[in-house]
Design a protein around this motif. Structure first.
Motif, PDB file in Angstrom:
ATOM      1  N   ILE A  34       8.068   1.918   8.981  1.00 21.55           N
ATOM      2  CA  ILE A  34       8.769   2.230  10.235  1.00 21.55           C
ATOM      3  C   ILE A  34      10.269   2.384  10.023  1.00 21.55           C
ATOM      4  N   VAL A  35      10.739   2.197   8.786  1.00 23.96           N
ATOM      5  CA  VAL A  35      12.163   2.332   8.482  1.00 23.96           C
ATOM      6  C   VAL A  35      12.357   3.552   7.599  1.00 23.96           C
ATOM      7  N   GLN A  36      13.226   4.425   8.041  1.00 24.38           N
ATOM      8  CA  GLN A  36      13.543   5.626   7.274  1.00 24.38           C
ATOM      9  C   GLN A  36      14.853   5.400   6.517  1.00 24.38           C
ATOM     10  N   THR A  37      14.879   5.752   5.245  1.00 30.42           N
ATOM     11  CA  THR A  37      16.070   5.577   4.419  1.00 30.42           C
ATOM     12  C   THR A  37      17.067   6.686   4.743  1.00 30.42           C
ATOM     13  N   GLU A  38      17.985   6.362   5.649  1.00 29.44           N
ATOM     14  CA  GLU A  38      18.984   7.332   6.078  1.00 29.44           C
ATOM     15  C   GLU A  38      20.312   7.081   5.376  1.00 29.44           C
ATOM     16  N   MET A  39      21.302   7.937   5.664  1.00 31.20           N
ATOM     17  CA  MET A  39      22.588   7.877   4.978  1.00 31.20           C
ATOM     18  C   MET A  39      23.279   6.540   5.214  1.00 31.20           C
ATOM     19  N   TRP A  40      23.269   6.044   6.473  1.00 32.72           N
ATOM     20  CA  TRP A  40      23.956   4.793   6.761  1.00 32.72           C
ATOM     21  C   TRP A  40      23.389   3.648   5.926  1.00 32.72           C
ATOM     22  N   LEU A  41      22.071   3.589   5.877  1.00 36.94           N
ATOM     23  CA  LEU A  41      21.429   2.513   5.119  1.00 36.94           C
ATOM     24  C   LEU A  41      21.704   2.652   3.625  1.00 36.94           C
ATOM     25  N   GLU A  42      21.714   3.860   3.133  1.00 35.37           N
ATOM     26  CA  GLU A  42      21.997   4.071   1.708  1.00 35.37           C
ATOM     27  C   GLU A  42      23.405   3.617   1.352  1.00 35.37           C
ATOM     28  N   VAL A  43      24.373   3.936   2.229  1.00 28.64           N
ATOM     29  CA  VAL A  43      25.761   3.533   1.975  1.00 28.64           C
ATOM     30  C   VAL A  43      25.889   2.012   2.023  1.00 28.64           C
ATOM     31  N   LEU A  44      25.332   1.400   3.065  1.00 33.06           N
ATOM     32  CA  LEU A  44      25.433  -0.057   3.196  1.00 33.06           C
ATOM     33  C   LEU A  44      24.682  -0.764   2.072  1.00 33.06           C
ATOM     34  N   SER A  45      23.538  -0.209   1.680  1.00 30.88           N
ATOM     35  CA  SER A  45      22.777  -0.801   0.581  1.00 30.88           C
ATOM     36  C   SER A  45      23.545  -0.692  -0.735  1.00 30.88           C
ATOM     37  N   SER A  46      24.203   0.444  -0.957  1.00 30.65           N
ATOM     38  CA  SER A  46      25.020   0.604  -2.170  1.00 30.65           C
ATOM     39  C   SER A  46      26.174  -0.387  -2.189  1.00 30.65           C
ATOM     40  N   LEU A  47      26.810  -0.569  -1.024  1.00 31.54           N
ATOM     41  CA  LEU A  47      27.885  -1.564  -0.932  1.00 31.54           C
ATOM     42  C   LEU A  47      27.351  -2.972  -1.195  1.00 31.54           C
ATOM     43  N   GLY A  48      26.140  -3.237  -0.702  1.00 32.88           N
ATOM     44  CA  GLY A  48      25.530  -4.542  -0.967  1.00 32.88           C
ATOM     45  C   GLY A  48      25.261  -4.758  -2.436  1.00 32.88           C
ATOM     46  N   PHE A  49      24.791  -3.704  -3.119  1.00 29.42           N
ATOM     47  CA  PHE A  49      24.535  -3.774  -4.553  1.00 29.42           C
ATOM     48  C   PHE A  49      25.833  -4.037  -5.317  1.00 29.42           C
ATOM     49  N   ILE A  50      26.888  -3.304  -4.951  1.00 30.04           N
ATOM     50  CA  ILE A  50      28.194  -3.489  -5.593  1.00 30.04           C
ATOM     51  C   ILE A  50      28.714  -4.887  -5.339  1.00 30.04           C
ATOM     52  N   PHE A  51      28.592  -5.364  -4.096  1.00 29.46           N
ATOM     53  CA  PHE A  51      29.085  -6.695  -3.760  1.00 29.46           C
ATOM     54  C   PHE A  51      28.282  -7.780  -4.474  1.00 29.46           C
ATOM     55  N   LEU A  52      26.981  -7.556  -4.647  1.00 25.41           N
ATOM     56  CA  LEU A  52      26.141  -8.517  -5.366  1.00 25.41           C
ATOM     57  C   LEU A  52      26.592  -8.643  -6.812  1.00 25.41           C
ATOM     58  N   SER A  63      17.016   8.016  15.155  1.00 26.48           N
ATOM     59  CA  SER A  63      16.110   7.446  14.148  1.00 26.48           C
ATOM     60  C   SER A  63      16.884   6.653  13.103  1.00 26.48           C
ATOM     61  N   SER A  64      18.032   7.188  12.680  1.00 26.69           N
ATOM     62  CA  SER A  64      18.867   6.490  11.704  1.00 26.69           C
ATOM     63  C   SER A  64      19.396   5.176  12.266  1.00 26.69           C
ATOM     64  N   LEU A  65      19.827   5.216  13.538  1.00 22.42           N
ATOM     65  CA  LEU A  65      20.343   4.010  14.169  1.00 22.42           C
ATOM     66  C   LEU A  65      19.250   2.967  14.357  1.00 22.42           C
ATOM     67  N   LEU A  66      18.031   3.417  14.693  1.00 24.07           N
ATOM     68  CA  LEU A  66      16.910   2.488  14.855  1.00 24.07           C
ATOM     69  C   LEU A  66      16.578   1.802  13.531  1.00 24.07           C
ATOM     70  N   SER A  67      16.559   2.565  12.436  1.00 28.15           N
ATOM     71  CA  SER A  67      16.278   1.986  11.116  1.00 28.15           C
ATOM     72  C   SER A  67      17.337   0.956  10.738  1.00 28.15           C
ATOM     73  N   LEU A  68      18.603   1.287  10.997  1.00 28.54           N
ATOM     74  CA  LEU A  68      19.684   0.347  10.706  1.00 28.54           C
ATOM     75  C   LEU A  68      19.538  -0.913  11.546  1.00 28.54           C
ATOM     76  N   THR A  69      19.166  -0.753  12.815  1.00 28.01           N
ATOM     77  CA  THR A  69      18.990  -1.911  13.699  1.00 28.01           C
ATOM     78  C   THR A  69      17.874  -2.821  13.204  1.00 28.01           C
ATOM     79  N   ILE A  70      16.778  -2.237  12.754  1.00 22.34           N
ATOM     80  CA  ILE A  70      15.649  -3.032  12.250  1.00 22.34           C
ATOM     81  C   ILE A  70      16.065  -3.830  11.009  1.00 22.34           C
ATOM     82  N   VAL A  71      16.767  -3.188  10.091  1.00 19.26           N
ATOM     83  CA  VAL A  71      17.186  -3.856   8.851  1.00 19.26           C
ATOM     84  C   VAL A  71      18.148  -5.001   9.147  1.00 19.26           C
ATOM     85  N   VAL A  72      19.147  -4.751  10.007  1.00 25.16           N
ATOM     86  CA  VAL A  72      20.118  -5.794  10.344  1.00 25.16           C
ATOM     87  C   VAL A  72      19.440  -6.935  11.091  1.00 25.16           C
ATOM     88  N   ALA A  73      18.495  -6.618  11.976  1.00 26.24           N
ATOM     89  CA  ALA A  73      17.771  -7.649  12.709  1.00 26.24           C
ATOM     90  C   ALA A  73      16.955  -8.523  11.757  1.00 26.24           C
TER      91      ALA A  73
END
Length: 608
Positions: A52-70, A5-15
């Protein structure tokens, strides 16, 4: 199952991050802000839509990195050379002083408007609301000004500096506000340690850049500059969290320090590609996913605050901008205030932080983000409709030092799209009596080639600078001063190999008559026919940067090329490519082309 489920959510966001710019370009919506489209896409698949997207650990980490990079790239976008520009005239305002005064008025009026929001019970903290109203999105203002050919004008510089000051001040004040209202607020004096650490790291970075072995580490696969930037970001982010401040301050400070170091443009482009290519799109999609629009509908006050906030954002920019009416027309003043109304990144950051600290509710946070999205949609559109079109001026070229190379060069440039001025000392006057064409050249005599004299003569206000006096140290000194002022297109004549190395290290373009003669002789041996081709009297050579996305990925043979134009070389980053019919062009490629001036103008209009 949870892993899938976590991998599917990450795939949807990246897509989604990949498909959104493709779809915008396919349906000719290139002017629609990509970040806004990413947030809207996140809303569709997130909590307010299909869920259809669940906020999992991978997405939270990548989103935090995106916020920091922004936040890091927001600091990196600040061009401090703008603060050193002092040109002014009776018909135009002093850009920095005017922008500073405009922002002070914006901030003061924003505070008064925030008191109204507090009075009617929308928010409880007036200072927090002041930051929301007074901020300006530098990431929106910069591309809009560039697209409209406004960035280099006086009003463009004033708008840009206002956005820079607003971005810098509100970011720092937000970090201070967070520290004061967090559990560790009593340690806010430790912020001084963060800024002290920033100064120390800046001094160390300046020292390391001067070491000879660092030049070797910059080459190849080591990529020491990129490693250093990431280390700087993580050190300052970690330190800011350690002292009880928000990580946005550490990331923003890292960007400011890198900007002050005047990095190589290739490094800046690489950092932007990492941020905007991966982390930041994920962050904006996740903003939409976590946005609870239905909470706005359930709360009438949140619905009401959207039009009120939009009105406050516009009024806080329009009223202070009225002082520009002294120099500019009404449509310029109103267009400027509309563009300054655009805001996004800091409002999103403030909304998330305010919700986490319990200052605002989730419904109000969603209303703030939605209001910011609206400003980014309507702001650039209304600006283009209201602001008068700016015609592209002829590029100004200043050539300091007259000799048998620069004199015919000036004549060639005058016949093309350049506005050329030659600067010479008194004893060079006898060189300009050979024919009428040379006598008609725009010549300015100066008493010497010192920095003060050339500054008074207006040399450092030109778009392109060529320093070709007889003294190599003098040429290098003038070029370094121009670089200090933030000028980009600098060419200097240096024959001394040691001084050539110093200029190259400072990223200054160098030409040498001795080296040019050697390269010409080698070209006559290796490619005599090609050299004869580009020496035709009616032809010229020009660099054209491919900026239109519609030709990205198109093979050369499929381009609607102009007749009798030859592509000699393609520069792609550090690589040089030999063009063939099946060679595919990439966005931001630099094409070295030859042909008649008229045909090259047509090609430039086609590709840019």
């Amino acid at each position: 199952m949870e892993h899938q489920s976590s991998l599917l959510s990450l795939t949807i966001v990246v897509a989604l991050a990949f498909l959104i710019p493709v779809l915008l370009q396919r349906f000719r919506l290139g002017s629609f802000p990509v970040v806004v489209a990413e947030i809207l896409a996140g809303i569709i698949v997130g909590k307010s839509g299909l869920n259809i997207v669940q906020t999992e650990m991978w997405l939270e980490v990548l989103s935090s990195l995106g916020f920091i990079f922004l936040m890091f790239l927001s600091g990196l976008e600040i061009d401090f050379s703008l603060f050193r520009q002092n040109t002014k005239s009776a018909k135009e305002p002093h850009a920095f002083r005017t922008a500073s005064f405009v922002f002070l008025l914006i901030f003061g009026l924003s505070y008064l408007l925030s008191l109204t929001f507090v009075q009617f019970g929308f928010v409880s903290n007036s200072f927090f609301m002041t930051l929301i109203i007074s901020t300006v999105s530098l990431g929106v203002v910069v591309p809009v000004l560039k697209d409209g050919n406004v960035s280099k004008t006086s009003i463009g510089q004033t708008i840009l500096l206002t956005a820079v000051i607003a971005d810098l001040v509100t970011m720092i004040l937000l970090a201070v506000f967070v520290g004061l209202h967090s559990t560790d607020g009593q340690n806010m004096w430790l912020l001084l340690l963060l800024f002290a650490a920033g100064v120390i790291l800046y001094v160390i970075a300046r020292w390391l850049r001067k070491l000879h072995f660092m030049e070797h580490l910059r080459r190849g696969s080591i990529q020491i500059d990129t490693r250093a930037v990431f280390a700087l970001i993580l050190i300052l982010v970690g330190l800011s969290e350690r002292i009880g401040a928000e990580n946005i301050l550490g990331a923003f400070l890292a960007g400011v320090l890198v900007s002050l170091l005047s990095p190589n443009p290739e490094i800046t482009e690489k950092l932007e590609s990492i941020g905007y290519g991966l982390f930041i799109p994920i962050f904006f999609v996740m903003v939409g996913i976590n946005l609870e629009l239905w909470s706005i509908v359930k709360n009438p006050s949140s619905i009401l605050i959207i039009p009120l906030l939009l009105a406050a954002l516009f009024l806080s920019k329009l009223v202070p901008s009225l002082i520009l009416r002294r120099w500019y027309s009404w449509n310029i003043v109103i267009g400027s205030s509309i563009l300054l109304t655009s805001t996004l990144s800091l409002v999103i950051a403030a909304a998330q932080i305010g919700e986490r600290l319990g200052i605002i509710e989730a419904s109000l946070s969603a209303a703030f983000v939605l209001s910011a999205i609206i400003t980014c949609i309507i702001g650039p559109i209304l600006f283009k409709k209201v602001f008068p079109k700016v015609e592209v001026d002829r590029k100004k070229v200043a050539i300091v030092g007259v000799n048998r190379v620069t004199l015919p060069l000036s004549l060639d440039l005058l016949h093309e799209r350049y506005d050329v001025t030659l600067y010479n000392t008194m004893h060079f006057k006898h060189m300009f009596k050979e024919n009428e064409e040379e006598a008609a050249l725009p010549l300015l005599s100066v008493k010497d080639f010192s920095i003060s004299t050339l500054t008074q003569a207006g040399v450092f206000t030109s778009d392109y600078l060529v320093f070709a006096t007889d003294e190599d140290p003098q040429n290098l000194e003038l070029a370094l001063h121009a670089k200090y002022l933030g000028l980009e297109h600098i060419i200097t004549k240096i024959e001394d190999p040691a001084l050539q190395s110093r200029a190259t290290y400072e990223h200054i373009n160098v030409f040498s008559t001795l080296n040019s003669t050697r390269f010409l002789l080698k070209a006559l041996i290796d490619n005599p026919s090609l050299l004869r081709l580009i020496e035709k009297s009616h032809d010229t050579i020009r660099e054209i940067r491919l900026t239109k996305h519609k030709y990205d990925g198109i093979a050369i043979r499929n381009l609607p090329l102009v007749e009798d134009v030859l592509i000699l070389q393609i520069m792609r980053g550090k690589n040089s490519l030999v063009p063939r019919g099946d060679t595919k062009l990439h966005h931001k490629d630099i094409l070295l082309v030859t042909g008649s001036k008229e045909n090259l103008d047509l090609l430039q209009q086609l590709l840019k």
